[in-house]
Design a protein around this motif. Structure first.
Motif, PDB file in Angstrom:
ATOM      1  N   PHE A 107      25.120  83.643  41.300  1.00  0.00           N
ATOM      2  CA  PHE A 107      26.362  82.874  41.302  1.00  0.00           C
ATOM      3  C   PHE A 107      27.510  83.833  41.023  1.00  0.00           C
ATOM      4  O   PHE A 107      27.465  84.598  40.050  1.00  0.00           O
ATOM      5  N   CYS A 108      28.537  83.801  41.851  1.00  0.00           N
ATOM      6  CA  CYS A 108      29.712  84.651  41.656  1.00  0.00           C
ATOM      7  C   CYS A 108      30.870  83.742  41.261  1.00  0.00           C
ATOM      8  O   CYS A 108      31.283  82.873  42.041  1.00  0.00           O
ATOM      9  N   LEU A 109      31.374  83.916  40.052  1.00  0.00           N
ATOM     10  CA  LEU A 109      32.337  82.977  39.474  1.00  0.00           C
ATOM     11  C   LEU A 109      33.775  83.345  39.822  1.00  0.00           C
ATOM     12  O   LEU A 109      34.168  84.504  39.754  1.00  0.00           O
ATOM     13  N   ARG A 110      34.562  82.329  40.145  1.00  0.00           N
ATOM     14  CA  ARG A 110      35.998  82.534  40.361  1.00  0.00           C
ATOM     15  C   ARG A 110      36.804  82.069  39.155  1.00  0.00           C
ATOM     16  O   ARG A 110      38.001  82.364  39.039  1.00  0.00           O
ATOM     17  N   ALA A 111      36.145  81.339  38.254  1.00  0.00           N
ATOM     18  CA  ALA A 111      36.804  80.836  37.045  1.00  0.00           C
ATOM     19  C   ALA A 111      35.841  81.007  35.875  1.00  0.00           C
ATOM     20  O   ALA A 111      34.617  81.016  36.062  1.00  0.00           O
ATOM     21  N   PRO A 112      36.362  81.154  34.656  1.00  0.00           N
ATOM     22  CA  PRO A 112      35.481  81.348  33.507  1.00  0.00           C
ATOM     23  C   PRO A 112      34.739  80.065  33.136  1.00  0.00           C
ATOM     24  O   PRO A 112      35.186  78.957  33.445  1.00  0.00           O
ATOM     25  N   LEU A 113      33.605  80.244  32.475  1.00  0.00           N
ATOM     26  CA  LEU A 113      32.834  79.126  31.927  1.00  0.00           C
ATOM     27  C   LEU A 113      32.564  79.425  30.449  1.00  0.00           C
ATOM     28  O   LEU A 113      32.039  80.487  30.130  1.00  0.00           O
ATOM     29  N   LYS A 114      32.933  78.497  29.595  1.00  0.00           N
ATOM     30  CA  LYS A 114      32.664  78.686  28.174  1.00  0.00           C
ATOM     31  C   LYS A 114      32.200  77.380  27.559  1.00  0.00           C
ATOM     32  O   LYS A 114      32.845  76.339  27.711  1.00  0.00           O
ATOM     33  N   GLY A 115      31.048  77.439  26.866  1.00  0.00           N
ATOM     34  CA  GLY A 115      30.495  76.259  26.238  1.00  0.00           C
ATOM     35  C   GLY A 115      31.269  75.874  24.987  1.00  0.00           C
ATOM     36  O   GLY A 115      32.287  76.484  24.670  1.00  0.00           O
ATOM     37  N   ASN A 125      32.318  73.844  40.186  1.00  0.00           N
ATOM     38  CA  ASN A 125      33.760  74.039  40.318  1.00  0.00           C
ATOM     39  C   ASN A 125      34.183  75.473  40.022  1.00  0.00           C
ATOM     40  O   ASN A 125      35.193  75.959  40.555  1.00  0.00           O
ATOM     41  N   ALA A 126      33.423  76.179  39.178  1.00  0.00           N
ATOM     42  CA  ALA A 126      33.786  77.544  38.785  1.00  0.00           C
ATOM     43  C   ALA A 126      33.205  78.606  39.706  1.00  0.00           C
ATOM     44  O   ALA A 126      33.589  79.774  39.622  1.00  0.00           O
ATOM     45  N   THR A 127      32.285  78.209  40.589  1.00  0.00           N
ATOM     46  CA  THR A 127      31.581  79.183  41.426  1.00  0.00           C
ATOM     47  C   THR A 127      32.295  79.396  42.762  1.00  0.00           C
ATOM     48  O   THR A 127      32.546  78.446  43.504  1.00  0.00           O
ATOM     49  N   GLU A 128      32.601  80.646  43.052  1.00  0.00           N
ATOM     50  CA  GLU A 128      33.246  81.002  44.323  1.00  0.00           C
ATOM     51  C   GLU A 128      32.248  80.930  45.469  1.00  0.00           C
ATOM     52  O   GLU A 128      32.504  80.339  46.509  1.00  0.00           O
ATOM     53  N   TYR A 129      31.067  81.534  45.239  1.00  0.00           N
ATOM     54  CA  TYR A 129      30.020  81.531  46.262  1.00  0.00           C
ATOM     55  C   TYR A 129      28.703  81.947  45.619  1.00  0.00           C
ATOM     56  O   TYR A 129      28.670  82.405  44.480  1.00  0.00           O
ATOM     57  N   VAL A 130      27.616  81.750  46.364  1.00  0.00           N
ATOM     58  CA  VAL A 130      26.296  82.216  45.933  1.00  0.00           C
ATOM     59  C   VAL A 130      25.776  83.201  46.967  1.00  0.00           C
ATOM     60  O   VAL A 130      26.141  83.127  48.151  1.00  0.00           O
ATOM     61  N   VAL A 131      24.946  84.126  46.520  1.00  0.00           N
ATOM     62  CA  VAL A 131      24.374  85.136  47.422  1.00  0.00           C
ATOM     63  C   VAL A 131      22.912  85.360  47.057  1.00  0.00           C
ATOM     64  O   VAL A 131      22.515  85.196  45.893  1.00  0.00           O
ATOM     65  N   PRO A 132      22.080  85.754  48.023  1.00  0.00           N
ATOM     66  CA  PRO A 132      20.710  86.159  47.703  1.00  0.00           C
ATOM     67  C   PRO A 132      20.739  87.399  46.806  1.00  0.00           C
ATOM     68  O   PRO A 132      21.625  88.253  46.946  1.00  0.00           O
ATOM     69  N   SER A 223      32.383  87.221  37.176  1.00  0.00           N
ATOM     70  CA  SER A 223      31.020  87.547  36.738  1.00  0.00           C
ATOM     71  C   SER A 223      29.986  87.213  37.801  1.00  0.00           C
ATOM     72  O   SER A 223      30.143  86.266  38.579  1.00  0.00           O
ATOM     73  N   ILE A 224      28.911  87.993  37.796  1.00  0.00           N
ATOM     74  CA  ILE A 224      27.705  87.687  38.561  1.00  0.00           C
ATOM     75  C   ILE A 224      26.701  87.077  37.599  1.00  0.00           C
ATOM     76  O   ILE A 224      26.461  87.627  36.521  1.00  0.00           O
ATOM     77  N   VAL A 225      26.133  85.945  37.960  1.00  0.00           N
ATOM     78  CA  VAL A 225      25.112  85.319  37.111  1.00  0.00           C
ATOM     79  C   VAL A 225      23.837  85.160  37.921  1.00  0.00           C
ATOM     80  O   VAL A 225      23.811  84.447  38.929  1.00  0.00           O
ATOM     81  N   LEU A 226      22.785  85.850  37.502  1.00  0.00           N
ATOM     82  CA  LEU A 226      21.469  85.683  38.118  1.00  0.00           C
ATOM     83  C   LEU A 226      20.809  84.470  37.465  1.00  0.00           C
ATOM     84  O   LEU A 226      20.564  84.462  36.254  1.00  0.00           O
ATOM     85  N   ALA A 227      20.517  83.444  38.284  1.00  0.00           N
ATOM     86  CA  ALA A 227      20.141  82.145  37.730  1.00  0.00           C
ATOM     87  C   ALA A 227      18.670  82.013  37.367  1.00  0.00           C
ATOM     88  O   ALA A 227      18.278  81.024  36.753  1.00  0.00           O
ATOM     89  N   GLY A 228      17.839  82.991  37.717  1.00  0.00           N
ATOM     90  CA  GLY A 228      16.424  82.906  37.375  1.00  0.00           C
ATOM     91  C   GLY A 228      15.530  83.010  38.597  1.00  0.00           C
ATOM     92  O   GLY A 228      15.910  82.601  39.707  1.00  0.00           O
TER      93      GLY A 228
END
Length: 257
Positions: A107-115, A125-132, A223-228
């Motif tokens: 997941f490549c984020l265009r906006a921050p995420l904070k719990g 809503n925060a994700t710009e795009y996803v990539v393999p 940020s790049i987030v590897l989802a698992g």
């Protein structure tokens, strides 16, 4: 337990490319919070040395891996600039100890995420795009004989990552039913769907944002987030090549030399 000493052991093991005994062996009372403090200490060291945090990885998202370690929650680690391989760039096997390869969505984020109250809708809503993506995991713990606290302290067994170049808006992706195949040396070895990752990889990203809030950390924009991992990791050595292909999303490859 002595956080500084445990961090030193793992830091030196990674720099010297050698295996060490389970931290939990010498620290039987080690808690999950202790383990994250060890992880954060070594990440701080690497940032002080000039590396940059480019994102985060989530591990233990599949039921099979959770059952293997006797846990019911995922874990996470930091992704650093030194870990990022460009598509077509080989992975140097002699820089690693006992690497394995996993296929994932990034997941490549265009906006921050904070719990602490991030939802799946917030992730969309925060994700710009996803990539393999391919994550190359590695353990500084001898023979991959780890408990949850060992892999957490060891930065979630992070090592390298390769992200594909085909960017797909997240709203165009069926996060439950997107299939993936993982090939090793041209042979199909594993296959699975994105549902393997907590039913929806976006749910894992939401969990991560909420878990990080305990340490006042946010997932920053960009940020790049590897989802698992969608399937089991495959061992790798010099001469091996791997390709993860996602239905409708393209593919990503890496070669070990």
């Amino acid at each position: 337990m002595n956080i500084e000493r445990a961090a030193d052991i793992l830091y030196k093991a990674e720099n010297e490319r050698r295996q060490v005994a389970m931290l939990s062996q010498d620290n039987p009372d080690m808690t999950i919070d202790d383990a994250y403090m060890v992880q954060l200490r070594n990440i701080a060291r690497r940032v002080e040395a000039g590396e940059k945090i480019v994102g985060m990885k989530i591990g233990l998202t599949s039921k099979a891996m959770q059952q293997l370690l006797g846990v019911d929650v995922p874990d996470y680690g930091h992704l650093l600039s030194s870990m990022l391989l460009l598509e077509g760039q080989p992975c140097l096997a002699d820089e690693l100890i006992q690497p394995k390869v996993e296929g994932e969505l990034a997941f490549c984020l265009r906006a921050p995420l904070k719990g602490p109250s991030v939802t799946i809708a917030d992730v969309y809503n925060a994700t710009e795009y996803v990539v393999p993506a391919l994550e190359i995991v590695d353990s500084r713990i001898k023979d991959w004989k780890i408990k949850l606290v060992d892999t957490i302290a060891d930065n979630g067994s992070s090592a390298r990552l390769v992200v594909g170049s085909r960017m797909t808006p997240i709203h165009q992706v069926d996060m439950r039913l997107t299939g993936m195949t993982l090939e090793k040396n041209g042979e199909l070895v594993n296959s699975g769907t994105t549902a393997e990752v907590w039913g929806n990889p976006a749910a894992a990203v939401a969990w991560l944002a909420n878990a990080l809030s305990a340490y006042d950390i946010e997932l920053a924009a960009g940020s790049i987030v590897l989802a698992g991992a969608l399937t089991a990791a495959l061992p790798a050595k010099a001469g091996d090549s791997f390709t993860a292909s996602f239905c409708g999303l393209g593919s990503v490859s890496v070669r070990f030399v």
